[in-house]
Design a protein around this motif. Structure first.
Motif, mmCIF file in Angstrom:
data_model
loop_
_atom_site.group_PDB
_atom_site.id
_atom_site.type_symbol
_atom_site.label_atom_id
_atom_site.label_comp_id
_atom_site.label_asym_id
_atom_site.label_seq_id
_atom_site.Cartn_x
_atom_site.Cartn_y
_atom_site.Cartn_z
ATOM 1 N N LEU A 1 0.829 -1.210 0.000
ATOM 2 C CA LEU A 1 0.000 0.000 0.000
ATOM 3 C C LEU A 1 0.861 1.258 0.000
ATOM 4 O O LEU A 1 0.634 2.181 -0.804
ATOM 5 C CB LEU A 1 -0.915 -0.005 1.227
ATOM 6 N N TYR A 2 1.852 1.293 0.887
ATOM 7 C CA TYR A 2 2.677 2.494 1.011
ATOM 8 C C TYR A 2 3.523 2.727 -0.243
ATOM 9 O O TYR A 2 3.681 3.869 -0.700
ATOM 10 C CB TYR A 2 3.579 2.390 2.244
ATOM 11 N N ASN B 1 1.336 4.108 -3.006
ATOM 12 C CA ASN B 1 0.999 5.506 -2.727
ATOM 13 C C ASN B 1 2.193 6.426 -2.959
ATOM 14 O O ASN B 1 2.052 7.520 -3.527
ATOM 15 C CB ASN B 1 0.507 5.646 -1.279
ATOM 16 N N ALA C 1 -4.150 3.211 -3.810
ATOM 17 C CA ALA C 1 -4.069 1.805 -3.406
ATOM 18 C C ALA C 1 -4.951 1.600 -2.177
ATOM 19 O O ALA C 1 -4.905 2.390 -1.227
ATOM 20 C CB ALA C 1 -2.625 1.415 -3.103
ATOM 21 N N PHE C 2 -5.735 0.522 -2.200
ATOM 22 C CA PHE C 2 -6.700 0.261 -1.131
ATOM 23 C C PHE C 2 -6.673 -1.215 -0.753
ATOM 24 O O PHE C 2 -6.543 -2.091 -1.616
ATOM 25 C CB PHE C 2 -8.132 0.606 -1.583
ATOM 26 N N LEU C 3 -6.821 -1.462 0.529
ATOM 27 C CA LEU C 3 -7.131 -2.814 0.985
ATOM 28 C C LEU C 3 -8.611 -3.042 0.709
ATOM 29 O O LEU C 3 -9.439 -2.173 1.004
ATOM 30 C CB LEU C 3 -6.848 -2.931 2.477
ATOM 31 N N ILE D 1 -5.318 -6.186 -2.553
ATOM 32 C CA ILE D 1 -5.157 -4.745 -2.755
ATOM 33 C C ILE D 1 -5.661 -4.374 -4.144
ATOM 34 O O ILE D 1 -5.425 -5.101 -5.118
ATOM 35 C CB ILE D 1 -3.685 -4.340 -2.579
ATOM 36 N N THR E 1 -5.895 -1.117 -6.992
ATOM 37 C CA THR E 1 -5.134 0.093 -7.305
ATOM 38 C C THR E 1 -5.474 0.587 -8.704
ATOM 39 O O THR E 1 -6.036 -0.157 -9.514
ATOM 40 C CB THR E 1 -3.618 -0.197 -7.221
ATOM 41 N N TYR F 1 -13.511 -0.545 0.863
ATOM 42 C CA TYR F 1 -12.120 -0.172 0.598
ATOM 43 C C TYR F 1 -11.545 0.566 1.807
ATOM 44 O O TYR F 1 -12.161 1.494 2.332
ATOM 45 C CB TYR F 1 -12.033 0.737 -0.631
ATOM 46 N N THR G 1 -8.112 2.694 3.103
ATOM 47 C CA THR G 1 -6.912 3.366 2.636
ATOM 48 C C THR G 1 -6.080 3.871 3.808
ATOM 49 O O THR G 1 -6.629 4.284 4.844
ATOM 50 C CB THR G 1 -7.262 4.554 1.719
ATOM 51 N N THR G 2 -4.776 3.811 3.639
ATOM 52 C CA THR G 2 -3.879 4.376 4.660
ATOM 53 C C THR G 2 -3.788 5.888 4.544
ATOM 54 O O THR G 2 -3.136 6.530 5.353
ATOM 55 C CB THR G 2 -2.475 3.760 4.517
#
Length: 452
Positions: free
Chosen positions: A36-37, A40, A46-48, A67, A69, A163, A165-166
């Protein structure tokens, strides 16, 4: 109109801020967070998504994380050396961290299908637009990319379209999945019949999720299942084998099989077995129920299960039926059992493929049911040192627990494994009746030789 910093129209999505949900990065795989990181940081969204988000919201501890994206598979591949692109109909990227695989998919959009030819437009162009679907509506190719909102409505069930997201640690819900989680409902996104026709395996997924999560199936999602179950005939037997393994290794095998029978779906997966399960109280039916329950217990204890044992139990009823047809009430010979086993396996292969490594193991489990009858030292040593002894012993205990009369055979083997070598020798010696002492033969006296 207000926009989120992710360039998403807020009127089309429910945004749940960090303080209003229970998802914590502590519950997410460190490998998934790395993906994810890095996406980004490279400027991608990007999403779980999917089961990982759903299960954490339900208080679970998922092991698999997917994930989604806006990066294409090729762009993801360039970012991660430890990855590879797989699939043609549906391209995805597997990013490997040791034994763990993080699955990364690009946002998808629905295919546009035109059913009428507009004036001045060629039929060749319409055929090209519709070539992604079969004549029954099944998706043949699915590499049309879109944005996150399009990706959400393309997913199967609302509870799988959440979804995380961080970026500010938000949850995005485009399809009202959160209310369905609260109401514990499996609901198809879009028209259920159309979506089942696109991919008939969604029928199995609906049942698997309902059993695993102990959810109900929403009435419009439920209604077409028995009617469209015949569409499973169009799915390859290899894919159906993989799906059946998922069905019975989700921790709710017993309930899953009951739902498969309730919705008439099992007819297209295990027809030979169902034909032999006329009475749920007979020995063969009870054995299958106990085997599925045993599978659930083993998984709950963190133990492994093998598809060979599951299929050995699933096909035990038709095997016993064929043996009775051939041998009546007599115990079959090894050759007769092997002949019946081959016929039962061939019949099942018309519904689900079974890899040879599993059919070989199934045969060994079945054959050992004969060899586990201890007669002498040699028979005991052959059975006890066999690589499949433990699986065959467990199967033997299931037969006894189901009510089959085996004259204490399971207890004998249980005791044999618990005692030391000297006691084992005593148990083996007790199997053989004492031999009566041999009588010495009296030799007749030789006749004296003649003078001649």
């Amino acid at each position: 109109m207000r926009q989120l910093d992710l360039n998403i129209d807020v009127d089309k999505v429910t945004v749940v801020p960090r303080e209003q949900h229970n998802i914590s990065r502590k519950e997410i795989s460190p490998s998934a967070l790395k993906v994810l990181y890095r996406l980004n940081d490279a400027g991608f969204q990007a999403f779980l998504v999917g089961g990982g988000v759903r299960d954490i919201l339900l208080g679970g501890h998922p092991k698999d994380f997917d994930i989604s994206t806006n990066a294409t598979p090729e762009e993801v591949r360039e970012l991660f050396r430890n990855s590879r692109v797989i699939g043609r109909r549906f391209k995805i990227v597997h990013v490997r961290f040791g034994r763990e695989i993080i699955e990364v998919t690009t946002f998808r959009a629905h295919h546009e299908i035109e059913t009428e030819v507009s004036e001045g437009e060629s039929r060749k162009h319409i055929k090209h637009l519709d070539s992604a679907h079969s004549s029954t509506g099944m998706i043949l190719r699915d590499n049309v990319y879109g944005n996150i909102a399009e990706d959400a409505v393309r997913r199967d069930f609302t509870v799988n379209a959440l979804y995380y997201t961080t970026n500010h640690f938000m949850i995005l819900d485009f399809v009202n999945g959160l209310p369905d989680i609260e109401q514990r409902l499996i609901r198809m996104i879009g028209d259920p019949e159309t979506r089942y026709r696109e991919d008939p395996v969604r029928i199995l997924r609906a049942i698997r999720l309902a059993a695993k999560l102990n959810f109900g199936i929403e009435k419009n999602t439920e209604e077409p299942i028995p009617r469209l179950a015949t569409l499973l005939d169009s799915i390859s037997s290899a894919r159906l084998f993989d799906e059946t393994v998922k069905l019975f290794t989700n921790g709710s095998a017993e309930k899953t099989f009951a739902l498969l029978r309730h919705y008439k779906v099992a007819d297209y997966l295990f027809q030979p077995t169902l034909e032999c399960l006329q009475d749920d109280n007979d020995v063969d039916s009870k054995l299958l129920t106990l085997a599925l329950r045993n599978t659930d217990n083993r998984l709950a204890e963190g133990k492994s299960v093998t598809p060979a044992f599951l299929y050995a139990a699933l096909l035990w009823p038709p095997l016993q039926y064929d043996i009775r047809q051939m041998c009546g009430d007599k115990v079959p010979t090894l050759g007769q059992l092997q002949e019946c086993a081959g016929e039962v396996i061939v019949e099942q292969l018309q519904f689900t493929a079974i890899p040879k490594r599993f059919t070989a193991m199934m045969r060994e489990i079945w054959e050992l049911q004969l060899r586990l009858s201890p007669r002498n030292r040699r028979s005991v040593e052959i059975a006890y040192t066999h690589p499949r002894f433990r699986a065959a012993y467990d199967f033997l205990l299931l037969r006894e627990a189901a009510g089959e009369q085996l004259n204490g055979l399971g207890d004998w083997w249980t005791q044999f494994q618990q005692v030391d070598a000297d006691a084992q020798h005593v148990m083996i010696d007790a199997l053989q009746p004492a031999k009566s002492p041999r009588k010495k033969r009296r030799r007749k006296p030789r006749k004296p030789e003649s003078a001649d």
